[in-house]
Write a protein that holds these residues in place. Structure first.
Motif, PDB file in Angstrom:
ATOM      1  N   SER A  25       0.845  -1.197   0.000  1.00 37.23           N
ATOM      2  CA  SER A  25       0.000   0.000   0.000  1.00 37.23           C
ATOM      3  C   SER A  25       0.882   1.250   0.000  1.00 37.23           C
ATOM      4  CB  SER A  25      -0.902  -0.042   1.234  1.00 37.23           C
ATOM      5  OG  SER A  25      -1.234   1.251   1.628  1.00 37.23           O
ATOM      6  N   ALA A  26       1.963   1.195   0.785  1.00 36.52           N
ATOM      7  CA  ALA A  26       2.820   2.376   0.910  1.00 36.52           C
ATOM      8  C   ALA A  26       3.649   2.622  -0.364  1.00 36.52           C
ATOM      9  CB  ALA A  26       3.743   2.199   2.118  1.00 36.52           C
ATOM     10  N   LEU A  29       3.123   4.901  -6.718  1.00 36.72           N
ATOM     11  CA  LEU A  29       3.510   6.024  -7.573  1.00 36.72           C
ATOM     12  C   LEU A  29       4.187   7.112  -6.743  1.00 36.72           C
ATOM     13  CD1 LEU A  29       0.185   6.232  -9.619  1.00 36.72           C
ATOM     14  CD2 LEU A  29       2.346   5.221 -10.345  1.00 36.72           C
ATOM     15  N   GLY A  30       3.806   7.191  -5.469  1.00 34.29           N
ATOM     16  CA  GLY A  30       4.405   8.179  -4.570  1.00 34.29           C
ATOM     17  C   GLY A  30       5.908   7.998  -4.463  1.00 34.29           C
ATOM     18  N   TYR A 108      -5.551   8.714  -8.938  1.00 39.25           N
ATOM     19  CA  TYR A 108      -4.378   7.823  -8.894  1.00 39.25           C
ATOM     20  C   TYR A 108      -4.465   6.862 -10.073  1.00 39.25           C
ATOM     21  CZ  TYR A 108      -0.788   5.166  -6.214  1.00 39.25           C
ATOM     22  OH  TYR A 108       0.355   4.552  -5.765  1.00 39.25           O
ATOM     23  N   PHE A 229       1.552  10.944   2.427  1.00 44.47           N
ATOM     24  CA  PHE A 229       1.050  10.319   1.196  1.00 44.47           C
ATOM     25  C   PHE A 229       1.761   8.996   0.962  1.00 44.47           C
ATOM     26  CE2 PHE A 229       1.127   9.519  -3.336  1.00 44.47           C
ATOM     27  CZ  PHE A 229      -0.170   9.797  -3.722  1.00 44.47           C
ATOM     28  N   THR A 230       3.073   9.019   1.087  1.00 47.13           N
ATOM     29  CA  THR A 230       3.844   7.834   0.725  1.00 47.13           C
ATOM     30  C   THR A 230       3.623   6.683   1.702  1.00 47.13           C
ATOM     31  OG1 THR A 230       6.015   7.064   0.016  1.00 47.13           O
ATOM     32  CG2 THR A 230       6.009   8.477   1.926  1.00 47.13           C
ATOM     33  N   SER A 232       0.804   6.085   3.067  1.00 43.27           N
ATOM     34  CA  SER A 232      -0.648   5.813   2.996  1.00 43.27           C
ATOM     35  C   SER A 232      -1.354   6.175   4.296  1.00 43.27           C
ATOM     36  CB  SER A 232      -0.939   4.340   2.705  1.00 43.27           C
ATOM     37  OG  SER A 232      -0.295   3.921   1.555  1.00 43.27           O
ATOM     38  N   ALA A 237      -6.330   3.763   5.435  1.00 44.35           N
ATOM     39  CA  ALA A 237      -5.860   2.520   4.795  1.00 44.35           C
ATOM     40  C   ALA A 237      -5.205   1.624   5.846  1.00 44.35           C
ATOM     41  CB  ALA A 237      -4.874   2.842   3.681  1.00 44.35           C
TER      42      ALA A 237
HETATM   43  N1  PFF Z   1       1.318   5.350  -0.602  1.00 42.21           N
HETATM   44  C1  PFF Z   1       0.864   5.353  -1.971  1.00 42.21           C
HETATM   45  C2  PFF Z   1       1.970   5.866  -2.852  1.00 42.21           C
HETATM   46  O1  PFF Z   1       2.992   6.342  -2.349  1.00 42.21           O
HETATM   47  O2  PFF Z   1       1.827   5.815  -4.065  1.00 42.21           O
HETATM   48  C3  PFF Z   1      -0.381   6.177  -2.128  1.00 42.21           C
HETATM   49  C4  PFF Z   1      -1.505   5.711  -1.254  1.00 42.21           C
HETATM   50  C5  PFF Z   1      -1.945   4.401  -1.317  1.00 42.21           C
HETATM   51  C6  PFF Z   1      -2.104   6.573  -0.391  1.00 42.21           C
HETATM   52  C7  PFF Z   1      -2.974   3.951  -0.531  1.00 42.21           C
HETATM   53  C8  PFF Z   1      -3.127   6.134   0.414  1.00 42.21           C
HETATM   54  C9  PFF Z   1      -3.574   4.818   0.327  1.00 42.21           C
HETATM   55  F1  PFF Z   1      -4.570   4.418   1.034  1.00 42.21           F
END
Ligand code: PFF
Length: 440
Positions: A25-26, A29-30, A108, A229-230, A232, A237
């Motif tokens: 999850s983490a 794309l971030g 996203y 963001f990165t 999550s 989540a």
């Molecule tokens: N952490 C993911 C990224 O860095 O691309 C973005 C993300 C995923 C944010 C899932 C929140 C989430 F629930």
């Protein structure tokens, strides 16, 4: 414990399965798209240093808080607040999370669709040998001809929805167990190549050279916002994923492992992107186009570039898929817990809703920008602040202490974690929020 829909609540099969799902999850794309380009825009090294501090001092404590809240209440984001404080305004924090997940997935999936499109172009060998203008033209035609973008966006949403329909251990956990190691292998292959390139030294120096004069207050706040963001955070989540975690698993170590994995991937991705960019004398601060214009321009000219671009974009897709599932899961878990829906129905309705709201983001750059602004600047910091304040000040103390220590080899860290969550963490998130909405 079952959910209101009468189905048994899903559960991770192993601690490793949870870590790979949370890391999935983490990492997304971030890390591979956004981190390198904001590092490029903020001048490299000093920004990276601040970012590492933000991850450790703010990101990790909030991640522990989210997972703990989910596991202690065995609930998705909205119900996690209802369980202990029914009919209180705190439920709004969970609602913000679900709304953020929904809106984030809606755009996203636009960028993830680009990643799929570039994978297709790489596999069909359409990038290799192209000149700079042609590569620029490929990106422009993708963003200006909505149909192609929308088709790839829908493909991405369908993949993530189907994986979420398969369930917590059979869908999400398995996907993490396959795609995350896959992503690491692809990343190591790319790193090996980058290290042999003439631009390696310049790229490395760009990422790790401490040039404090390039660091602005806005850059510091951007680093802090991106750490959310990165990892999550701020949208439930990790509450949702934590709600499937067994009591015997060590959530503190799992949070540290997740944050460490996420950080290493972001750094290594930059160590792949910048040496390639410098080798071909291209601009490191190209912004969002860094991955879809600058990098392919270099790959198109490189020996072995045809294979390397497949490797690169498949890796990007793996990251995007494991992150997209987390967003779908937040939306689905909310419908399962709060409306008693079956998993399949919840995932399909969620996916359909995201598609409807997501198409405008692919068609219109203005809409994309507005939704991104709303999610990144308002919803995520607000959600993160709410979760930190709730767990620190409102949650039942005994429940919090027991859950922190349950299965943990690091139970002694409770006091310091709680202190951090009570004081510095809310102040830092508050500053990001005030800056993001233009008040400081
Ligand atoms: N952490 C993911 C990224 O860095 O691309 C973005 C993300 C995923 C944010 C899932 C929140 C989430 F629930």
């Amino acid at each position: 414990m079952g959910s209101d829909s009468g189905q048994p609540r899903g559960q991770w099969n192993s601690g490793t399965g949870f870590i790979l799902a949370a890391a999935g999850s983490a990492v997304g794309l971030g890390n591979i798209w956004k981190f390198p380009y904001i590092t490029g825009e903020n001048g490299g090294g000093a920004f990276v240093g601040v970012y590492l501090l933000c991850i450790l001092l703010v990101g990790v404590p909030v991640m522990i808080a989210e997972i703990l809240l989910g596991r202690a209440t065995r609930s998705s984001p909205v119900r996690a607040f209802q369980v202990q404080t029914p009919r209180s305004p705190w439920i709004g924090v969970g609602m913000i999370g679900v709304l953020a997940a929904f809106l984030l997935m809606s755009y996203y999936s636009t960028v993830a669709g680009w990643a799929l499109h570039y994978t297709y172009l790489s596999v069909t060998n359409s990038i290799h040998g192209a000149g700079a203008e042609q590569v620029q033209g490929m990106f422009e035609s993708l963003t200006s001809s909505p149909l192609v973008g929308v088709v790839w966006q829908v493909v991405f949403i369908v993949i993530t929805v189907l994986l979420a329909v398969a369930g917590v251990s059979k869908g999400i956990e398995r996907c993490g167990l396959v795609m995350m190691p896959g992503l690491f292998v692809l990343l190591v292959i790319l790193l090996g190549k980058a290290m042999t390139m003439p631009g390696w030294g310049d790229g490395f120096d760009f990422i790790f050279g401490m040039r404090f004069d390039n660091l602005t207050a806005a850059g510091v706040l951007e680093a802090l916002g991106h750490s959310f963001f990165t990892l999550s955070l701020g949208m439930g989540a990790m509450i949702t994923y934590g709600s499937y975690l067994r009591r015997k698993d060590d959530l503190v170590s799992a949070s540290l492992a997740t944050a460490a994995t996420d950080t290493v991937v972001a750094l290594v991705a930059s160590m792949v992107v910048f040496p390639i960019v410098f080798t071909f004398g291209l601009e490191p601060g190209a912004g969002p186009g860094l991955l879809f214009v600058t990098l392919p321009t270099a790959l198109a000219q490189m020996t072995g570039g045809a294979v390397l671009s497949v490797v690169f974009f498949v890796m990007l897709v793996f990251g995007a898929v494991t992150s997209g599932i987390a967003m779908v899961e937040v939306i689905a878990a909310f419908m399962i817990d709060d409306f008693g829906m079956g998993r399949r129905k919840a995932c399909l309705i969620g996916g359909a809703g995201v598609t409807l709201c997501g198409i405008p983001a692919t068609v219109s750059a203005i809409w994309f920008g507005r939704v991104d602004y709303l999610v990144s600047n308002w919803l995520l910091p607000l959600g993160g602040l709410g979760i930190a304040l709730y767990v620190a000040w409102k949650m039942d103390r005994a429940l919090r202490r027991n859950d922190f220590g349950s299965g943990s080899a690091l139970a002694k860290g409770y006091g310091i974690w709680l202190w951090g969550l009570k004081f510095p963490v809310p102040v830092c998130i508050g500053l990001v929020f005030l800056h993001a909405v233009g008040l400081i």
